[in-house]
Scaffold this active site. Sequence first.
Site, PDB file in Angstrom:
ATOM      1  N   VAL A  86     -55.669   0.591  77.128  1.00  0.00           N
ATOM      2  CA  VAL A  86     -55.269   1.426  78.179  1.00  0.00           C
ATOM      3  C   VAL A  86     -53.869   2.041  77.344  1.00  0.00           C
ATOM      4  O   VAL A  86     -52.998   0.987  76.905  1.00  0.00           O
ATOM      5  CB  VAL A  86     -54.866   1.193  79.417  1.00  0.00           C
ATOM      6  N   HIS A 127     -49.159   1.403  68.477  1.00  0.00           N
ATOM      7  CA  HIS A 127     -49.106   2.356  69.603  1.00  0.00           C
ATOM      8  C   HIS A 127     -49.480   1.451  70.781  1.00  0.00           C
ATOM      9  O   HIS A 127     -50.226   0.661  70.901  1.00  0.00           O
ATOM     10  CB  HIS A 127     -50.357   3.539  69.593  1.00  0.00           C
ATOM     11  N   LEU A 128     -48.568   1.404  71.836  1.00  0.00           N
ATOM     12  CA  LEU A 128     -48.466   0.431  72.907  1.00  0.00           C
ATOM     13  C   LEU A 128     -49.929   0.484  73.528  1.00  0.00           C
ATOM     14  O   LEU A 128     -50.504   1.798  73.748  1.00  0.00           O
ATOM     15  CB  LEU A 128     -47.381   1.042  74.129  1.00  0.00           C
ATOM     16  N   HIS A 129     -50.660  -0.693  73.581  1.00  0.00           N
ATOM     17  CA  HIS A 129     -51.730  -0.590  74.537  1.00  0.00           C
ATOM     18  C   HIS A 129     -52.101  -1.999  75.110  1.00  0.00           C
ATOM     19  O   HIS A 129     -51.407  -3.063  74.640  1.00  0.00           O
ATOM     20  CB  HIS A 129     -52.968  -0.440  73.348  1.00  0.00           C
ATOM     21  N   VAL A 130     -52.624  -1.673  76.186  1.00  0.00           N
ATOM     22  CA  VAL A 130     -52.914  -2.976  77.074  1.00  0.00           C
ATOM     23  C   VAL A 130     -54.488  -3.154  77.056  1.00  0.00           C
ATOM     24  O   VAL A 130     -55.224  -2.186  77.187  1.00  0.00           O
ATOM     25  CB  VAL A 130     -52.501  -2.578  78.573  1.00  0.00           C
TER      26      VAL A 130
END
Length: 141
Positions: free
Chosen positions: A41, A95-98
Site C-alpha cells: 500500500v 517510496h513509503l509502502h506498507v
Amino acid sequence: MTDCLFCAIANGDKPGYIVFQDDSVAAFLDTRPVFKGHVLVVPRQHTETLTDLPADLVGPFFLRVQAITGAVEGGLAARGSFVAMNNRISQSVPHLHVHVVPRNPKDGLRGFFWPRMKYADESELEEYAKRIRAALPETVA
C-alpha cells in the site's frame, strides 16, 4: 518523481496487479511476495518515509491500510496478517509502502527474515488480486 517504480505503478505507467486505488493511495500485489496475496500500500503522492508523509494524509492512508488488511484476510481466508513498514533501511524502493502479508498458523514465517516466493504465472497474480478486490468494503474511508 519520474523514476520511482511505485509512482509509475500507481499512475498506470508500469504494470501492476492493483487491488485498490483512489486519490490517496494505490495498493498492488508484491510480485516477490512473502506469501501469495502480499500487498503493498503506497501513498499516491511520492513520499519516501513515514516521517515525510504530510500529517493530513496519515489518517486517510492508514484507514486504507486497515481496509486492505481486512480484504487480504477475508479474500484469502487468511487467519491473520503481518503488517509492516521499513523506513530507509531495508526499503528496496524509496517510496513509503506498507506490506500487508496474509498469515496462517504454522505458515513458516519466523522472525524478520522474509523468504520470497513466486507466482506460477500472470493468471495466478490476477486471481489473487481479484479475490482481494472482491473482499474490499464498498466504501473504503
